[in-house]
Design an enzyme around this catalytic site. Sequence first.
Site, PDB file in Angstrom:
ATOM      1  N   GLU A  51       0.144  -9.670  -3.446  1.00  0.00           N
ATOM      2  CA  GLU A  51       1.159 -10.640  -3.032  1.00  0.00           C
ATOM      3  C   GLU A  51       0.967 -11.086  -1.584  1.00  0.00           C
ATOM      4  O   GLU A  51       1.236 -12.249  -1.255  1.00  0.00           O
ATOM      5  CB  GLU A  51       2.573 -10.057  -3.198  1.00  0.00           C
ATOM      6  CG  GLU A  51       3.020  -9.888  -4.640  1.00  0.00           C
ATOM      7  CD  GLU A  51       2.715  -8.507  -5.195  1.00  0.00           C
ATOM      8  OE1 GLU A  51       3.208  -8.176  -6.285  1.00  0.00           O
ATOM      9  OE2 GLU A  51       1.970  -7.747  -4.516  1.00  0.00           O
ATOM     10  N   PHE A 113      15.873  -0.193 -10.536  1.00  0.00           N
ATOM     11  CA  PHE A 113      14.414  -0.158 -10.509  1.00  0.00           C
ATOM     12  C   PHE A 113      13.869  -1.444  -9.919  1.00  0.00           C
ATOM     13  O   PHE A 113      14.230  -2.538 -10.335  1.00  0.00           O
ATOM     14  CB  PHE A 113      13.867   0.036 -11.928  1.00  0.00           C
ATOM     15  CG  PHE A 113      12.365   0.016 -12.010  1.00  0.00           C
ATOM     16  CD1 PHE A 113      11.605   1.038 -11.469  1.00  0.00           C
ATOM     17  CD2 PHE A 113      11.711  -1.042 -12.624  1.00  0.00           C
ATOM     18  CE1 PHE A 113      10.216   1.018 -11.532  1.00  0.00           C
ATOM     19  CE2 PHE A 113      10.329  -1.072 -12.699  1.00  0.00           C
ATOM     20  CZ  PHE A 113       9.583  -0.036 -12.153  1.00  0.00           C
ATOM     21  N   GLN A 114      13.016  -1.324  -8.931  1.00  0.00           N
ATOM     22  CA  GLN A 114      12.388  -2.445  -8.226  1.00  0.00           C
ATOM     23  C   GLN A 114      13.412  -3.409  -7.636  1.00  0.00           C
ATOM     24  O   GLN A 114      13.234  -4.625  -7.649  1.00  0.00           O
ATOM     25  CB  GLN A 114      11.401  -3.185  -9.132  1.00  0.00           C
ATOM     26  CG  GLN A 114      10.158  -2.355  -9.457  1.00  0.00           C
ATOM     27  CD  GLN A 114       9.043  -3.159 -10.106  1.00  0.00           C
ATOM     28  OE1 GLN A 114       9.288  -4.172 -10.760  1.00  0.00           O
ATOM     29  NE2 GLN A 114       7.812  -2.696  -9.930  1.00  0.00           N
ATOM     30  N   LYS A 163      17.298 -12.105 -12.185  1.00  0.00           N
ATOM     31  CA  LYS A 163      16.637 -12.440 -13.448  1.00  0.00           C
ATOM     32  C   LYS A 163      17.573 -13.123 -14.436  1.00  0.00           C
ATOM     33  O   LYS A 163      17.171 -14.070 -15.134  1.00  0.00           O
ATOM     34  CB  LYS A 163      16.033 -11.186 -14.079  1.00  0.00           C
ATOM     35  CG  LYS A 163      15.194 -11.504 -15.318  1.00  0.00           C
ATOM     36  CD  LYS A 163      14.430 -10.300 -15.844  1.00  0.00           C
ATOM     37  CE  LYS A 163      13.543 -10.694 -17.027  1.00  0.00           C
ATOM     38  NZ  LYS A 163      12.751  -9.542 -17.539  1.00  0.00           N
ATOM     39  N   MET A 482     -11.543  -5.631  19.425  1.00  0.00           N
ATOM     40  CA  MET A 482     -10.614  -5.968  20.493  1.00  0.00           C
ATOM     41  C   MET A 482      -9.906  -4.724  21.025  1.00  0.00           C
ATOM     42  O   MET A 482      -9.703  -4.580  22.239  1.00  0.00           O
ATOM     43  CB  MET A 482      -9.586  -6.992  20.002  1.00  0.00           C
ATOM     44  CG  MET A 482      -8.726  -7.562  21.125  1.00  0.00           C
ATOM     45  SD  MET A 482      -9.684  -8.514  22.340  1.00  0.00           S
ATOM     46  CE  MET A 482      -9.728 -10.116  21.534  1.00  0.00           C
TER      47      MET A 482
END
Length: 571
Positions: A51, A113-114, A163, A482
Amino acid sequence: MKITGAQLVIECLVEQGVDTVFGYPGGAILNIYDELYKNSSRIRHVLTAHEQGASHAADGYARSTGKVGVVMATSGPGATNLVTGIATAYMDSVPMVAITCNVGTSLLGRDSFQEVDITGITMPITKHNFIVKDVKRLADVIREAFVIAKSGRPGPVLIDIPKDVTAAKTEYIPLNSDGYTKKETVIDTDRIRRIVKATEPSEKDIEKASELINSSKRPVIYCGGGVVISGAEKELLALAEKANIPVAVSLMAKTAFPSTHALCTGMIGMHGTKASNTAINKSDLVLAIGTRFSDRVISDAKRFAANSKVFQIDIDPAEINKNIKTCGHVVGDVKAVLTKLLPLVNERKASDWNEQVNEWKKVQPPMYNLKEDLHPKFVCEYVHEKLGDDTIITTEVGQHQIWVAQYYPFTKPRTLLTSGGLGTMGYGTGAAIGAAIGNPGKRVVHFAGDGSFRMNCNELATISHYNLPIIIIVVDNGVLGMVRQWQNLFYEKRFSQTTLDFGPDFVKLAEAYGIYGARALNEAEFKKAFDEAVASGKPAIIDCAIGENDMVLPMVPGGKPIDELIMEIKA
């Protein structure tokens, strides 16, 4: 006509002219992905490996095209994986809409969940965000999100949709050609106006700017990324040429003014040129255009342009007098302001000031270590020689990023995509994907440090799958360059955890993904590998071996005034 929330998302995206989205599916967002499947002829979905890669791809798409980038992710970890990409876009003022789906409304707040509160998480790094719990509000929210993302100072907007809202049905009323629905719009224009801070530039303030320019003897333009965002490159060029004003550019403005132009003094700031940094502190007027006076530019704020008048032009009033006190300002779109300012500015011939700045331009740090066979300067110059001005260059963050900014001769806008404000290692490969998708007729070359590339080389799967002709040049010094440079200069060479003496073999990694891979140890090998990669028109990786002790110079030590530059490190 009643349709589901998921169908409505597709219709609203099409309304906004969206033809491409980047993302990764999951359980909570399945209803929208089902509609993407059904509408694949209307909207192209690009599946990334992660993602975060999708968020950077949407960012790169937006920066290179000027359109709003769109990214999608599911709830929980899918949404949180977007956070770094959203923050990157926020810091660099990139228009992006992130659409996430959450657990159903009845499960919100129950540690389901999630489930995460993604609007709470992203509140500090978005221009605005929404959670839509009523499908009747969904169309108006999506429309508002696009207006907010691209209006005023651009930036990312997040829309979180439970959802069950994507499954619920509502009446869909399309937009008319005037941008409004057939019913009375419920888009909150007052809220949008507050968020984007839209304002008309003051004529009186523009007149003051012209008076300061006309009366100055040693003016300098300090140009920022707002010039590119506004599309004001031609107006900036006209102003500089009309009054013969030297132009110093920030990292984000490298493509705002041609680097080959006689008035260009190069980059300003921590790794700026002798000419830019000295001219700012010796000037009597700094005209700051579309820039926010980042700490990486000004260093010691009390000694930045301490004897100069500073006049700022910026679209965001929050940036005025935030980091540097000004003697005046204009709040407004840079292109609109410069268009009104130009007729008021007197023509001026080159003066002793221009001659002095040109003398400073001749002062350069040593470019090549004679013991080396390959140097980033040669690589940058050869890429440009081979592919020309229209090539889109992307970078990760680190030494290679600054070498590209210093050595690559940018002349056209939106041809450098790099993370400036957040400094995100792992940004560039996703950005290259977005640039290649958004600009199918242009070549994309991605410069990556070996440390940064370890963070996103999973996106080789995306590049290979879509056969994107991206050439990745790994500037491989076997260290976190760096950070090691700072350890070398300021930590008595205690190289704590900056030596990357472990895999992978980047050539074999390329081959594992079905991509052309080559290793270059010297200039001849690089030429051969790059020529073959260009001729193939396919994805490629070239692993370029450079010295682990090469440094980015000039360099201003932290807290020092910007005209106190380290030009050379002697053994």
